[in-house]
Motif scaffolding. Structure first.
Motif, mmCIF file in Angstrom:
data_model
loop_
_atom_site.group_PDB
_atom_site.id
_atom_site.type_symbol
_atom_site.label_atom_id
_atom_site.label_comp_id
_atom_site.label_asym_id
_atom_site.label_seq_id
_atom_site.Cartn_x
_atom_site.Cartn_y
_atom_site.Cartn_z
ATOM 1 N N LEU A 2 0.855 -1.181 0.000
ATOM 2 C CA LEU A 2 0.000 0.000 0.000
ATOM 3 C C LEU A 2 0.889 1.229 0.000
ATOM 4 C CD1 LEU A 2 -1.533 -2.195 2.111
ATOM 5 C CD2 LEU A 2 -3.227 -0.393 1.902
ATOM 6 N N ALA A 3 0.975 1.889 -1.141
ATOM 7 C CA ALA A 3 1.780 3.100 -1.247
ATOM 8 C C ALA A 3 0.916 4.265 -0.768
ATOM 9 C CB ALA A 3 2.229 3.305 -2.693
ATOM 10 N N ILE A 4 1.205 4.720 0.446
ATOM 11 C CA ILE A 4 0.392 5.738 1.106
ATOM 12 C C ILE A 4 1.098 7.088 1.019
ATOM 13 C CG2 ILE A 4 -0.592 6.469 3.334
ATOM 14 C CD1 ILE A 4 -1.933 3.938 2.518
ATOM 15 N N ASP A 5 0.353 8.121 0.593
ATOM 16 C CA ASP A 5 0.930 9.466 0.602
ATOM 17 C C ASP A 5 0.500 10.178 1.882
ATOM 18 O OD1 ASP A 5 -1.683 10.374 0.157
ATOM 19 O OD2 ASP A 5 -1.313 11.019 -1.896
ATOM 20 N N THR A 6 0.446 11.480 1.899
ATOM 21 C CA THR A 6 0.160 12.213 3.132
ATOM 22 C C THR A 6 -1.314 12.582 3.298
ATOM 23 O OG1 THR A 6 0.703 14.310 2.057
ATOM 24 C CG2 THR A 6 2.479 13.198 3.280
ATOM 25 N N GLU B 131 -7.662 11.321 3.854
ATOM 26 C CA GLU B 131 -8.896 10.821 3.226
ATOM 27 C C GLU B 131 -8.588 9.795 2.135
ATOM 28 O OE1 GLU B 131 -11.971 11.212 4.427
ATOM 29 O OE2 GLU B 131 -10.883 12.270 6.010
ATOM 30 N N ARG B 132 -7.548 10.046 1.356
ATOM 31 C CA ARG B 132 -7.165 9.069 0.330
ATOM 32 C C ARG B 132 -6.696 7.778 0.985
ATOM 33 N NH1 ARG B 132 -4.925 13.465 -2.737
ATOM 34 N NH2 ARG B 132 -2.826 12.929 -2.080
ATOM 35 N N ALA B 133 -5.965 7.887 2.085
ATOM 36 C CA ALA B 133 -5.505 6.685 2.794
ATOM 37 C C ALA B 133 -6.698 5.870 3.288
ATOM 38 C CB ALA B 133 -4.595 7.070 3.957
ATOM 39 N N LYS B 134 -7.719 6.530 3.828
ATOM 40 C CA LYS B 134 -8.916 5.833 4.306
ATOM 41 C C LYS B 134 -9.603 5.087 3.165
ATOM 42 C CE LYS B 134 -10.139 9.008 8.060
ATOM 43 N NZ LYS B 134 -11.142 10.028 8.465
ATOM 44 N N GLU B 135 -9.767 5.755 2.032
ATOM 45 C CA GLU B 135 -10.420 5.120 0.882
ATOM 46 C C GLU B 135 -9.581 3.975 0.333
ATOM 47 O OE1 GLU B 135 -11.842 7.967 -1.974
ATOM 48 O OE2 GLU B 135 -12.698 9.218 -0.396
ATOM 49 N N ARG C 191 5.507 6.379 10.302
ATOM 50 C CA ARG C 191 4.463 6.126 11.306
ATOM 51 C C ARG C 191 3.940 7.413 11.934
ATOM 52 N NH1 ARG C 191 4.017 0.823 13.120
ATOM 53 N NH2 ARG C 191 5.530 -0.596 12.218
ATOM 54 N N ASN C 192 4.714 8.497 11.853
ATOM 55 C CA ASN C 192 4.292 9.776 12.418
ATOM 56 C C ASN C 192 3.351 10.549 11.505
ATOM 57 O OD1 ASN C 192 5.785 9.368 14.763
ATOM 58 N ND2 ASN C 192 7.594 10.353 13.905
ATOM 59 N N LEU C 193 3.171 10.098 10.275
ATOM 60 C CA LEU C 193 2.236 10.749 9.353
ATOM 61 C C LEU C 193 0.812 10.319 9.703
ATOM 62 C CD1 LEU C 193 4.132 10.145 5.998
ATOM 63 C CD2 LEU C 193 4.034 12.279 7.318
ATOM 64 N N ARG C 194 -0.104 11.275 9.731
ATOM 65 C CA ARG C 194 -1.500 10.939 10.048
ATOM 66 C C ARG C 194 -2.082 9.927 9.063
ATOM 67 N NH1 ARG C 194 -5.065 15.646 10.129
ATOM 68 N NH2 ARG C 194 -6.627 14.034 10.114
ATOM 69 N N SER C 195 -1.730 10.063 7.796
ATOM 70 C CA SER C 195 -2.264 9.134 6.793
ATOM 71 C C SER C 195 -1.810 7.708 7.076
ATOM 72 C CB SER C 195 -1.831 9.564 5.386
ATOM 73 O OG SER C 195 -0.418 9.646 5.307
ATOM 74 N N VAL C 196 -0.555 7.544 7.433
ATOM 75 C CA VAL C 196 -0.013 6.212 7.710
ATOM 76 C C VAL C 196 -0.584 5.659 9.015
ATOM 77 C CG1 VAL C 196 2.100 4.919 8.226
ATOM 78 C CG2 VAL C 196 2.073 6.573 6.344
ATOM 79 N N SER C 197 -0.610 6.472 10.064
ATOM 80 C CA SER C 197 -1.145 5.977 11.338
ATOM 81 C C SER C 197 -2.625 5.624 11.219
ATOM 82 C CB SER C 197 -0.899 6.978 12.468
ATOM 83 O OG SER C 197 -1.556 8.195 12.234
ATOM 84 N N THR C 198 -3.375 6.391 10.436
ATOM 85 C CA THR C 198 -4.791 6.078 10.192
ATOM 86 C C THR C 198 -4.927 4.756 9.450
ATOM 87 O OG1 THR C 198 -5.400 8.414 10.169
ATOM 88 C CG2 THR C 198 -6.909 6.888 9.068
ATOM 89 N N LYS D 191 -6.819 1.354 10.883
ATOM 90 C CA LYS D 191 -7.968 0.755 10.185
ATOM 91 C C LYS D 191 -7.665 -0.677 9.721
ATOM 92 C CE LYS D 191 -10.494 4.840 8.895
ATOM 93 N NZ LYS D 191 -11.561 4.478 9.803
ATOM 94 N N LEU D 192 -6.465 -0.918 9.249
ATOM 95 C CA LEU D 192 -6.107 -2.271 8.807
ATOM 96 C C LEU D 192 -6.022 -3.234 9.987
ATOM 97 C CD1 LEU D 192 -3.463 -1.322 6.117
ATOM 98 C CD2 LEU D 192 -5.665 -2.449 5.696
ATOM 99 N N GLU D 193 -5.441 -2.790 11.085
ATOM 100 C CA GLU D 193 -5.370 -3.647 12.271
ATOM 101 C C GLU D 193 -6.763 -3.901 12.839
ATOM 102 O OE1 GLU D 193 -2.430 -1.717 14.757
ATOM 103 O OE2 GLU D 193 -0.788 -2.790 13.747
ATOM 104 N N ASP D 194 -7.636 -2.891 12.825
ATOM 105 C CA ASP D 194 -9.024 -3.077 13.270
ATOM 106 C C ASP D 194 -9.750 -4.105 12.396
ATOM 107 O OD1 ASP D 194 -8.659 -1.247 15.302
ATOM 108 O OD2 ASP D 194 -9.807 0.367 14.325
ATOM 109 N N ALA D 195 -9.337 -4.201 11.124
ATOM 110 C CA ALA D 195 -9.948 -5.168 10.199
ATOM 111 C C ALA D 195 -9.321 -6.555 10.331
ATOM 112 C CB ALA D 195 -9.809 -4.669 8.762
ATOM 113 N N GLY D 196 -8.343 -6.702 11.237
ATOM 114 C CA GLY D 196 -7.763 -8.017 11.499
ATOM 115 C C GLY D 196 -6.476 -8.330 10.770
#
Length: 131
Positions: A6-10, A13-17, A50-57, A61-66
């Protein structure tokens, strides 16, 4: 084992989607390796994705999904970084999120997502957002 990069930027909202698109795939949690990857455009020395809000979010969410999640990072050319990391981990899928842009904006500013889509020999899961 299915490996997804998962290539996550900053953008949070895009990270959530992007995470939502991955969590809706028919994946067996215990047989799926998820790696969140962020490329800092400038020298990332001392930076921690890990300090980026997009990454921590995304992690939350992924850990909550198991899912178990790994986080990796680099700095420099974003497209090359994504493609190299996908090769290094032998990713089955590269997950990207992008925003809808006019053809003029694409021509003027380029598109990381477009370059990865065109240059990758791997499956690419692309989530488009309007922001």
């Amino acid at each position: 084992m299915t490996t997804i990069l998962l290539a996550i930027d900053t953008d949070v909202e895009r990270a959530k989607e992007q995470v939502e698109s991955v969590t809706t795939l028919p994946l067996m949690r215990e047989d799926t390796r998820l790696i969140i990857y962020h490329v800092f455009r400038a020298d990332g020395e001392g930076a921690d994705a890990r300090n980026l809000r997009s990454v921590s979010t995304a992690i939350e969410k992924l850990e909550d999904a198991g899912f178990e999640v790994e986080v990796r990072q680099s700095s420099g050319d974003v497209v090359r970084g994504i493609l190299d990391e996908a090769e290094r981990i032998d990713a089955d899928i590269i997950s990207l999120a992008g925003r809808k842009r006019s053809p003029t904006k694409k021509a003027l500013f380029g598109s990381v997502s477009q370059d990865v889509l065109l240059k990758s020999e791997r499956a690419v899961l692309f989530e488009t957002t309007t922001n």
